[in-house]
Design a protein around this motif. Structure first.
Motif, PDB file in Angstrom:
ATOM      1  N   ALA A   1      45.867  -8.955  -5.589  1.00 41.40           N
ATOM      2  CA  ALA A   1      46.953  -9.684  -6.244  1.00 41.40           C
ATOM      3  C   ALA A   1      48.246  -8.878  -6.213  1.00 41.40           C
ATOM      4  O   ALA A   1      49.338  -9.440  -6.021  1.00 41.40           O
ATOM      5  CB  ALA A   1      46.562 -10.015  -7.685  1.00 41.40           C
TER       6      ALA A   1
ATOM      7  N   MET B   1      51.839  -9.951  -4.488  1.00 35.48           N
ATOM      8  CA  MET B   1      53.122  -9.870  -5.173  1.00 35.48           C
ATOM      9  C   MET B   1      54.122  -9.029  -4.389  1.00 35.48           C
ATOM     10  O   MET B   1      55.324  -9.315  -4.385  1.00 35.48           O
ATOM     11  CB  MET B   1      52.921  -9.291  -6.572  1.00 35.48           C
ATOM     12  CG  MET B   1      52.164 -10.187  -7.523  1.00 35.48           C
ATOM     13  SD  MET B   1      51.870  -9.406  -9.139  1.00 35.48           S
ATOM     14  CE  MET B   1      53.554  -9.060  -9.658  1.00 35.48           C
TER      15      MET B   1
ATOM     16  N   SER C   1      42.256 -12.345  -3.949  1.00 39.64           N
ATOM     17  CA  SER C   1      43.004 -12.243  -5.209  1.00 39.64           C
ATOM     18  C   SER C   1      42.744 -13.427  -6.129  1.00 39.64           C
ATOM     19  O   SER C   1      42.920 -13.311  -7.349  1.00 39.64           O
ATOM     20  CB  SER C   1      44.501 -12.140  -4.918  1.00 39.64           C
ATOM     21  OG  SER C   1      44.994 -13.354  -4.359  1.00 39.64           O
TER      22      SER C   1
ATOM     23  N   TYR D   1      46.420 -12.741 -11.567  1.00 39.03           N
ATOM     24  CA  TYR D   1      47.869 -12.866 -11.686  1.00 39.03           C
ATOM     25  C   TYR D   1      48.292 -12.973 -13.153  1.00 39.03           C
ATOM     26  O   TYR D   1      49.357 -12.459 -13.522  1.00 39.03           O
ATOM     27  CB  TYR D   1      48.353 -14.080 -10.899  1.00 39.03           C
ATOM     28  CG  TYR D   1      48.135 -13.947  -9.409  1.00 39.03           C
ATOM     29  CD1 TYR D   1      49.055 -13.273  -8.608  1.00 39.03           C
ATOM     30  CD2 TYR D   1      47.009 -14.484  -8.793  1.00 39.03           C
ATOM     31  CE1 TYR D   1      48.863 -13.146  -7.240  1.00 39.03           C
ATOM     32  CE2 TYR D   1      46.803 -14.360  -7.427  1.00 39.03           C
ATOM     33  CZ  TYR D   1      47.742 -13.687  -6.662  1.00 39.03           C
ATOM     34  OH  TYR D   1      47.542 -13.558  -5.310  1.00 39.03           O
ATOM     35  N   GLN D   2      47.480 -13.634 -13.959  1.00 39.96           N
ATOM     36  CA  GLN D   2      47.809 -13.716 -15.381  1.00 39.96           C
ATOM     37  C   GLN D   2      47.790 -12.342 -16.028  1.00 39.96           C
ATOM     38  O   GLN D   2      48.657 -12.000 -16.844  1.00 39.96           O
ATOM     39  CB  GLN D   2      46.827 -14.656 -16.084  1.00 39.96           C
ATOM     40  CG  GLN D   2      46.945 -16.114 -15.649  1.00 39.96           C
ATOM     41  CD  GLN D   2      45.872 -16.985 -16.268  1.00 39.96           C
ATOM     42  OE1 GLN D   2      45.018 -16.514 -17.024  1.00 39.96           O
ATOM     43  NE2 GLN D   2      45.897 -18.275 -15.943  1.00 39.96           N
TER      44      GLN D   2
ATOM     45  N   LEU E   1      50.901 -10.300 -14.768  1.00 39.98           N
ATOM     46  CA  LEU E   1      52.187 -10.767 -15.269  1.00 39.98           C
ATOM     47  C   LEU E   1      52.259 -10.831 -16.786  1.00 39.98           C
ATOM     48  O   LEU E   1      53.279 -11.255 -17.329  1.00 39.98           O
ATOM     49  CB  LEU E   1      52.489 -12.158 -14.691  1.00 39.98           C
ATOM     50  CG  LEU E   1      52.603 -12.222 -13.160  1.00 39.98           C
ATOM     51  CD1 LEU E   1      52.815 -13.654 -12.702  1.00 39.98           C
ATOM     52  CD2 LEU E   1      53.727 -11.321 -12.665  1.00 39.98           C
TER      53      LEU E   1
ATOM     54  N   THR F   1      54.107  -5.285 -14.308  1.00 44.52           N
ATOM     55  CA  THR F   1      55.297  -6.086 -14.576  1.00 44.52           C
ATOM     56  C   THR F   1      56.546  -5.215 -14.623  1.00 44.52           C
ATOM     57  O   THR F   1      57.601  -5.574 -14.081  1.00 44.52           O
ATOM     58  CB  THR F   1      55.131  -6.840 -15.906  1.00 44.52           C
ATOM     59  OG1 THR F   1      53.934  -7.617 -15.861  1.00 44.52           O
ATOM     60  CG2 THR F   1      56.317  -7.740 -16.167  1.00 44.52           C
TER      61      THR F   1
ATOM     62  N   PHE G   1      43.050 -17.774 -11.446  1.00 44.60           N
ATOM     63  CA  PHE G   1      44.334 -17.070 -11.446  1.00 44.60           C
ATOM     64  C   PHE G   1      44.366 -15.974 -12.513  1.00 44.60           C
ATOM     65  O   PHE G   1      45.452 -15.555 -12.925  1.00 44.60           O
ATOM     66  CB  PHE G   1      45.470 -18.060 -11.697  1.00 44.60           C
ATOM     67  CG  PHE G   1      45.684 -19.041 -10.582  1.00 44.60           C
ATOM     68  CD1 PHE G   1      46.539 -18.742  -9.538  1.00 44.60           C
ATOM     69  CD2 PHE G   1      45.007 -20.255 -10.570  1.00 44.60           C
ATOM     70  CE1 PHE G   1      46.737 -19.647  -8.497  1.00 44.60           C
ATOM     71  CE2 PHE G   1      45.200 -21.160  -9.548  1.00 44.60           C
ATOM     72  CZ  PHE G   1      46.061 -20.861  -8.503  1.00 44.60           C
TER      73      PHE G   1
END
Length: 324
Positions: free
Chosen positions: A293, A297, A70, A95-96, A99, A105, A92
């Protein structure tokens, strides 16, 4: 020379033929123990350590691969031919993108809301039911207990359950994710067993002072049952967070799906999911990294909460089960 009396000779012969009396055990000597209770040898300790080490590696190694993948770029994933074991080009971006808004989200917020509301509702009903069943003088507690036990072995089936939910107008509603699986009879039995172990004299003294059942439950029973309440709360929370079947059965709106269902959709796709940002469209981010990823989460809340409840598992589960 004096002759030995005949009676004395007979006694000596009889004494010589008897087995010797056992030596009295010293009071400070340890009693004999079974073989499995003896202190293990160094080889046994080394073998246990090796088995535990292999078990830990078998659990942590797949998690390590998921986390590293991830955090990997598309180039690292392409060079590894898929899953990445050694981290290179840590980023990252996945994840960016997840999110930054959108379906993932929204699904995470849905899962958090359903987990919080469902856990509170399930714990309230389970605690009240278990406390009522633990009092021998409560009305019809034996018949209610028999009915609850029957539901553990017999169920109506999937189609009648779906028709019931549909007739109640719960389809395409968040209540469909909570009410059909709100109660676990096993958890009620564990709570009941723990409540029955609380001293009856303590409850009677509170009743003499004028306390009602709800006040006794809130002020006396629940503070003494923190261990089992914490364990059952974790069971319900993990169940709601990991649930996906009810959502796939009762929800038709894609915007209402929880995180687990979105994760299943992303994992089943071979290409990068559409609408997760410019990084995926330009090829900077791999779809596999996004899938891993989402898995991280989904696992993160359980991994964070479990250590805080771990110390209650032995007392909460074993005591409640034995005393039931």
């Amino acid at each position: 020379m004096t002759a030995v009396p005949e009676a004395t000779a007979v006694r000596d012969t009889t004494a010589a033929s008897d087995p010797p009396a056992p030596r009295p055990r010293r009071p400070w000597a340890a009693p004999p123990r079974p073989v499995w209770e003896e202190k293990p040898s160094r080889a046994g300790l080394a073998g246990k350590g090796l088995v535990l080490l292999l078990a830990c590696l078998g659990i942590l190694f797949p998690l390590w691969i998921v986390v590293v993948t991830s955090l990997s770029s598309r180039r690292s994933i392409d060079e590894a031919g898929g899953l990445v074991m050694i981290p290179k080009d840590v980023t990252f971006v996945a994840y960016q993108e997840l999110l930054s808004g959108g379906q993932v989200t929204r699904a995470a917020l849905v899962s958090i809301g359903v987990t919080l509301v469902g856990t509170l509702f399930s714990m309230a009903v389970s605690v009240l039911c278990a406390y009522g069943l633990s009092r021998s003088g409560s009305l019809g507690h034996r018949w209610i207990l028999m009915v609850l036990l029957a539901t553990m072995f017999f169920s109506a089936g999937l189609i009648p359950t779906y028709l019931l939910v549909q007739s109640l107008g719960l389809t395409d509603s968040y209540l469909a994710l909570i009410l059909p699986s709100a109660i676990s009879v096993f958890n009620i039995l564990v709570l009941r067993g723990f409540f029955m172990g609380i001293s009856q004299e303590l409850i009677d003294s509170a009743r003499i002072d004028g306390a009602g059942d709800l006040r006794i439950l809130w002020r006396i029973v629940l503070p003494l049952s923190r261990a089992v309440v914490a364990v059952i709360t974790l069971f319900y929370a993990v169940g709601y967070w990991s649930a996906w079947f009810n959502a796939s059965l009762y929800l038709n709106d894609q915007d209402m799906l929880p995180l687990q269902n979105v994760m299943i959709q992303l994992v089943q796709k071979q290409e990068a999911p559409v609408g997760l940002g410019q990084a995926i469209k330009t090829g900077e981010l791999s779809g596999l990294a996004v899938q891993m990823a989402v898995m991280v989460m989904a696992l993160l809340p359980v991994a964070v909460l479990s250590p805080f409840v771990q110390r209650h598992f032995r007392k909460g589960m074993l005591t409640g089960a034995v005393k039931g």
